[in-house]
Design a protein around this motif. Sequence first.
Motif, PDB file in Angstrom:
ATOM      1  N   ASN A 279     -13.523 -65.552  51.963  1.00 55.98           N
ATOM      2  CA  ASN A 279     -13.802 -66.442  53.136  1.00 55.98           C
ATOM      3  C   ASN A 279     -12.641 -65.884  54.272  1.00 55.98           C
ATOM      4  N   ALA A 280     -11.557 -65.405  54.031  1.00 57.89           N
ATOM      5  CA  ALA A 280     -10.707 -64.475  54.551  1.00 57.89           C
ATOM      6  C   ALA A 280     -11.508 -63.683  55.590  1.00 57.89           C
ATOM      7  N   VAL A 281     -11.785 -62.098  54.716  1.00 54.15           N
ATOM      8  CA  VAL A 281     -12.211 -60.930  55.310  1.00 54.15           C
ATOM      9  C   VAL A 281     -13.334 -61.393  55.712  1.00 54.15           C
ATOM     10  N   ALA A 282     -14.398 -62.061  55.775  1.00 54.40           N
ATOM     11  CA  ALA A 282     -15.328 -62.527  56.414  1.00 54.40           C
ATOM     12  C   ALA A 282     -14.979 -62.932  57.407  1.00 54.40           C
ATOM     13  N   ASP A 283     -14.053 -63.737  57.738  1.00 55.67           N
ATOM     14  CA  ASP A 283     -13.382 -64.601  59.252  1.00 55.67           C
ATOM     15  C   ASP A 283     -13.000 -63.268  60.203  1.00 55.67           C
ATOM     16  N   SER A 303     -30.830 -67.237  57.688  1.00 54.36           N
ATOM     17  CA  SER A 303     -30.151 -67.944  56.933  1.00 54.36           C
ATOM     18  C   SER A 303     -28.307 -68.104  57.874  1.00 54.36           C
ATOM     19  N   HIS A 304     -27.361 -69.063  56.968  1.00 56.29           N
ATOM     20  CA  HIS A 304     -26.414 -70.029  57.860  1.00 56.29           C
ATOM     21  C   HIS A 304     -25.629 -69.677  57.435  1.00 56.29           C
ATOM     22  N   ASN A 305     -24.845 -69.193  57.800  1.00 54.89           N
ATOM     23  CA  ASN A 305     -22.990 -69.060  57.221  1.00 54.89           C
ATOM     24  C   ASN A 305     -23.303 -68.518  56.148  1.00 54.89           C
ATOM     25  N   THR A 306     -23.258 -67.064  56.065  1.00 56.30           N
ATOM     26  CA  THR A 306     -23.789 -66.368  54.670  1.00 56.30           C
ATOM     27  C   THR A 306     -23.334 -64.460  55.315  1.00 56.30           C
ATOM     28  N   PHE A 307     -22.563 -64.879  53.762  1.00 59.84           N
ATOM     29  CA  PHE A 307     -21.245 -63.632  54.401  1.00 59.84           C
ATOM     30  C   PHE A 307     -21.947 -61.953  53.812  1.00 59.84           C
ATOM     31  N   ILE A 308     -21.919 -61.065  53.963  1.00 66.91           N
ATOM     32  CA  ILE A 308     -22.368 -60.295  52.656  1.00 66.91           C
ATOM     33  C   ILE A 308     -21.824 -59.075  52.585  1.00 66.91           C
ATOM     34  N   HIS A 309     -21.124 -58.631  51.844  1.00 67.21           N
ATOM     35  CA  HIS A 309     -19.716 -57.246  51.806  1.00 67.21           C
ATOM     36  C   HIS A 309     -21.275 -56.111  51.323  1.00 67.21           C
ATOM     37  N   ALA A 310     -21.376 -54.718  51.326  1.00 67.33           N
ATOM     38  CA  ALA A 310     -22.762 -54.023  50.982  1.00 67.33           C
ATOM     39  C   ALA A 310     -22.387 -52.882  51.862  1.00 67.33           C
TER      40      ALA A 310
END
Length: 475
Positions: A279-283, A303-310
């Motif tokens: 969550n901290a990374v996403a922010d 989508s809503h409030n989704t974090f993707i690290h790719a």
Amino acid sequence: MHEPLITPVILCGGSGTRLWPLSRKSFPKQFVPLLGQKSLLQLTLERVAHLGDSVLAVAAEEHRFMVCDDMASAEVPGVLLLEPVARNTAAAMALAALQVAGDVLLLFCPADHHIPDVDGFTRTIRSGRAAALSGALVTFGIVPSFPSTAYGYIQQGASRGADGSFRASRFIEKPDGELARQLLLAGDNLWNAGIFLCRADALLTALQQHAPDILAVCREAMRAAKSEVAPGGYTFIRPEAETFAACRSQSIDYAVMERHNDVAVVPFAGQWSDVGSWNAVADLLPADAEGNRVGGQGLAHASHNTFIHAPHRPVVALGTENLLIVDTPDAVLVAHRDRAEQVREVVARLEASQCIQAVTHRKVARPWGWYDSLDVGEGFQVKRIGVKAGASLSLQKHLHRAEHWVVVKGSAEVTCGERVFLLEANQSTYIPIGEVHRLHNPGMEELEIIEIQSGNYLGEDDIVRLQDTYGRVSA
């Protein structure tokens, strides 16, 4: 009158399991390039480098060459204090204070924090200098922006004078949601950043008063410490391992700060994150209109409030909500954002089941470079190997496997038995089972080869080292 120099002490411990699968015990988050091309450790080194002449890093023995790499990238000279085992921040800080001694000002910084406002950070540190010179233990508190339950708090007391420091009234453990809201509304509470400034002798005096057993063990371990000049000119200091292993593990907050009567706090109003969860990374990433935060080749659709690290391949989230999706070459995490703090529990389960991905990446750092395990099957393994300019692997042999090497970039100097020869791109060679061999990069650019191993046992421990630049000789 010149201002007194500060010696930054970078605390490089921590396994970073809350950021699995990107951060793993063999390659924790402080070494991972989470933000751009630089690791959090390199950014930390660059942030503090101008405060003094050199840096002291306290790190695990197995991470020493990764620390050296980041220090070289940041162009920072320094010394590495290598802990044989992790014993938390009280012991780590004690080792550093014993190493420098006297009235030297020490700035203790975790290696894995994100603080983009370097000028503001520097001004804040310097505003705590007068209190530290007077003998106080100075800590730095972050002005909170929301009622976080992930951080401890420091209550800010009366002003200590014109230098901008205040008396630290009390330390508060990580609160529940209601208490966090009360602390935020009170207006005099700061997040505990775990950053400290103090004289070395003042810290040793406080440790003697509140944690004499920790100080005694660290003093004995440092009395028998050994020193080594490593490749690149960095100095390794190794406290005596058996003695240090007997040290009690406790944080500096519990051991000293919460009990000491002369603790000052300086507020910092800039952006700060301990990057302690996904969550901290996403922010740290900008959000789109639906609150999605996407890095690399991710795509969030409907989508809503989704974090993707790719970073490696396309990863698509379709119709998702409140998810964390983290993709790496050998493991994927999909989690609800409310469960981010439980990632470490999953890692513990994976480790208990002896899942190698719990602790080690497919791509593994080595002091001479790296290797990436591309494929493995019955009787064979394929690796891509990178060797730094001028670096060499150990002179070695294998008892159970043969190897085929194909150069794909750069030049390779190969020792195979009595022969020494050069290979260029698109050339190859064969290393028989039991043959003494070495791979050296004589060039000015990175060397890359493909290594195909074949045999009845392909474990990393099938290496008999005969000569080694990095002190790993086994025979």
